[in-house]
Design an enzyme around this catalytic site. Structure first.
Site, short mmCIF file in Angstrom:
data_model
loop_
_atom_site.label_atom_id
_atom_site.label_comp_id
_atom_site.label_asym_id
_atom_site.label_seq_id
_atom_site.Cartn_x
_atom_site.Cartn_y
_atom_site.Cartn_z
N TYR A 5 0.67 -0.97 0.05
CA TYR A 5 0.13 -0.15 -0.04
C TYR A 5 0.91 1.22 0.06
O TYR A 5 0.53 2.28 -0.62
CB TYR A 5 -0.87 0.04 1.26
N HIS A 55 -18.65 15.64 -25.75
CA HIS A 55 -18.58 14.63 -27.03
C HIS A 55 -18.28 13.22 -26.53
O HIS A 55 -18.79 12.49 -27.26
CB HIS A 55 -17.16 15.11 -27.83
N PHE A 113 -5.97 21.28 -23.89
CA PHE A 113 -6.49 20.08 -24.16
C PHE A 113 -7.98 20.00 -23.39
O PHE A 113 -8.29 20.70 -22.56
CB PHE A 113 -5.58 18.61 -23.69
N ASP A 114 -8.95 19.06 -23.89
CA ASP A 114 -10.39 19.34 -23.52
C ASP A 114 -10.46 18.84 -22.01
O ASP A 114 -11.20 19.69 -21.55
CB ASP A 114 -11.21 18.51 -24.24
N ALA A 140 1.95 15.19 -21.98
CA ALA A 140 1.73 14.08 -22.52
C ALA A 140 2.69 13.46 -23.36
O ALA A 140 3.01 12.31 -23.66
CB ALA A 140 0.23 13.98 -22.96
N LYS A 175 0.14 8.09 -23.26
CA LYS A 175 0.74 8.62 -24.64
C LYS A 175 2.11 7.83 -24.85
O LYS A 175 2.34 6.95 -25.02
CB LYS A 175 0.44 9.99 -24.57
N ASP A 226 1.58 20.63 -19.88
CA ASP A 226 0.87 19.57 -19.76
C ASP A 226 1.62 18.65 -20.80
O ASP A 226 1.64 18.94 -21.95
CB ASP A 226 -0.15 20.20 -20.32
C1 LIG Z 1 -4.50 12.72 -23.04
C2 LIG Z 1 -4.30 14.27 -22.74
C3 LIG Z 1 -4.67 14.56 -21.43
C4 LIG Z 1 -5.48 13.85 -20.41
O1 LIG Z 1 -5.00 12.64 -20.00
P1 LIG Z 1 -5.96 11.28 -19.76
O2 LIG Z 1 -4.94 10.33 -19.24
O3 LIG Z 1 -6.48 10.92 -21.07
O4 LIG Z 1 -6.61 11.78 -18.51
C5 LIG Z 1 -4.28 15.92 -20.91
N1 LIG Z 1 -3.70 16.46 -21.81
C6 LIG Z 1 -3.30 16.28 -23.12
C7 LIG Z 1 -2.24 17.06 -23.94
C8 LIG Z 1 -3.52 15.01 -23.46
O5 LIG Z 1 -3.21 14.55 -24.57
#
Ligand SMILES: *Cc1c(COP(=O)(O)O)cnc(C)c1O
Length: 458
Positions: A72, A450, A124-125, A217, A258, A215
């Site tokens: 844990y 969406h 991003f969304d 990813a 990603k 951000d």
């Molecule tokens: C995919 C993504 C996110 C969100 O990540 P999740 O793992 O899908 O929650 C945030 N910002 C960017 C640029 C992304 O490509």
């Protein structure tokens, strides 16, 4: 036509896929309310909905998974991940999170107050929604070139530095809890950001005392684009370029689904100790203890290996080469795409191919549905379904400048013949594009609509 780079791996496990009949596809999409998110995966032949969590893990990642320590607290898996995160990204503190949006949620919960603004090149969304969910106002200040799909700018994800400085001046740094940059710019076509631009953004934020968050990813794809395109970086390794990028920031949110090539996982890193403490408390409340963050120990191990595999330059050359190849065959089929090809996806400019369908009738949605009907291919609308929203002050609907359909390419998953099949399917659609009609909502939630909206053909 760019040549297709031979995959720098061979296949030792396969997953069957099957193309269901046109009649079954028609029934399936109707039952899904014309939203491809509601389709059953088994009714899809080639799934390009997202590159998130859909890649193929390597033999080394599967091996690491077996060594997961499920304690844990203080598990060896956490310590191995900590070592990798520290080595690659260099921040003082980090917590795992179950995915990127969980990290965004925690960060927004800790820092965003109602009415405050968070600038970025383009949010991003999920980032956009997490800031809005706390009453914040996400603001996009990407360079003008980003909204011209044919502009060949090598770093179309760059921030407009003059706009950023004017924005900070106008809003006041006290109303900006932190500033961001999305690398690569997913919502704007998977376009990279140059080191010079990141340096200028970092300076603009820091000169006003605003913390800077990435951000991140697609940290590895962005690093490789810098290596390929930015003067002075050709001889640097992607690992060194990554370290240089992250040294400019005060923290980051990251979806590990990603470039870290895992099926689930995320990271939140910061340099500030007090903020780290707040984050730990918030994480324990919502996700789990700070040494697992909502993940199993084995997930942390797969991530620790994947963070390095994503940076492998032979893999990145293949990865970006595959994307460029897909863009070229789609262009040859008669569909314009955002140029130059991005990292993880090809973005079809649906608005320009379907001029008969206005923003409010969702041209991207129409093309996404048609690709499923024609070839069993699942894609994702990135246009007015995803981004149109009422202005918080006037209530007037603001439409995004581009109506895109994104074909995201899962990592190490599909081959050249899959790419050729996609090109052939689009060529058949191109010959009757004039006849396609739009859609209207029959249901739509307020945020991230969406994912769950339902539609009716017009
Ligand atoms: C995919 C993504 C996110 C969100 O990540 P999740 O793992 O899908 O929650 C945030 N910002 C960017 C640029 C992304 O490509």
């Amino acid at each position: 036509m760019p040549t297709y780079p031979p995959e720098p791996f061979r296949i030792k496990m396969v997953e069957p896929i099957r193309l269901v009949s046109p009649e079954e596809r028609r029934k399936a999409i109707q039952a899904a309310g014309y939203n491809v998110f509601a389709l059953r995966a088994e009714d899809i032949f080639i799934d390009l909905l997202t590159d998130s969590g859909t890649g193929a893990m390597s033999d080394r990642q599967w091996g690491a998974l077996m060594q997961g320590d499920e304690s844990y607290a203080g598990a060896r898996s956490f310590l191995r991940l900590e070592k990798a995160v520290h080595d690659i990204f260099g921040f003082n503190y980090f917590v795992p999170a179950h995915q990127g949006r969980a990290a965004e949620n925690i960060l927004s919960a800790c820092l965003v107050k109602p009415g405050q603004y968070v600038p970025s090149n383009m949010h991003f969304d999920t980032t956009d929604a997490n800031i809005r969910a706390r009453g914040g106002r996400p603001t996009n200040l990407v360079i003008e070139e980003a909204s011209d799909p044919s502009n060949m700018h090598p770093f179309k994800g760059n921030m407009d530095i003059a706009k950023l400085k004017a924005f900070i001046e106008k809003i006041g740094p006290e109303n900006i809890p932190f500033g961001m940059m999305t690398i690569t710019n997913n919502a704007g076509g998977g376009q990279p950001i140059s080191m010079a631009n990141l340096r200028a953004v970092s300076k603009a934020y820091h000169s006003q005392g605003i913390p800077f968050f990435l951000d991140a990813a697609r940290y590895a794809e962005n690093s490789y684009f810098i290596k390929l395109r930015e003067p002075g970086y050709a001889d640097k390794s992607t690992l060194d370029i990554t370290r240089e990028m992250f040294a400019l920031a005060d923290g980051m949110c990251m979806s590990a689904k990603k470039d870290a090539i895992v099926n689930i996982g995320g990271l939140l890193c910061v340099n500030d100790e007090a903020l780290y403490r707040t984050i730990c408390n918030e994480l324990i409340l919502r996700e789990g203890f700070y040494t697992y963050g909502g993940l199993a120990g084995r997930d942390l191990d797969a991530m620790a290996v994947g963070l390095y595999e994503g940076l492998d330059e032979a893999y990145l050359a293949y990865r970006l080469g595959q994307t460029a190849y897909l863009a070229a065959i789609i262009n040859a089929a008669g569909f314009p795409t955002i140029q130059p090809a991005g990292g993880h996806a090809v973005y079809i400019d649906a608005g320009s191919v379907l001029p008969q369908i206005p923003h409010g009738e969702f041209p991207g949605q129409a093309l996404a549905v048609e690709m499923y009907l024609e070839g069993g291919i699942r894609s994702c609308e990135i246009g007015s379904v995803m981004f149109a929203h009422p202005d918080p002050d006037s209530g007037e609907i603001i439409y995004p400048s581009l109506e895109l359909v994104r074909l995201a390419i899962p990592r190490r998953t599909y081959t050249q013949s899959h790419m050729d099949y996609i090109g052939d399917t689009l060529a058949r659609i191109a010959s009757r594009a004039d006849n396609l009609r739009g859609y209207k909502f029959t249901y739509a939630p307020e945020l991230l609509r969406h994912f769950t909206a339902k539609f009716q053909p017009l």
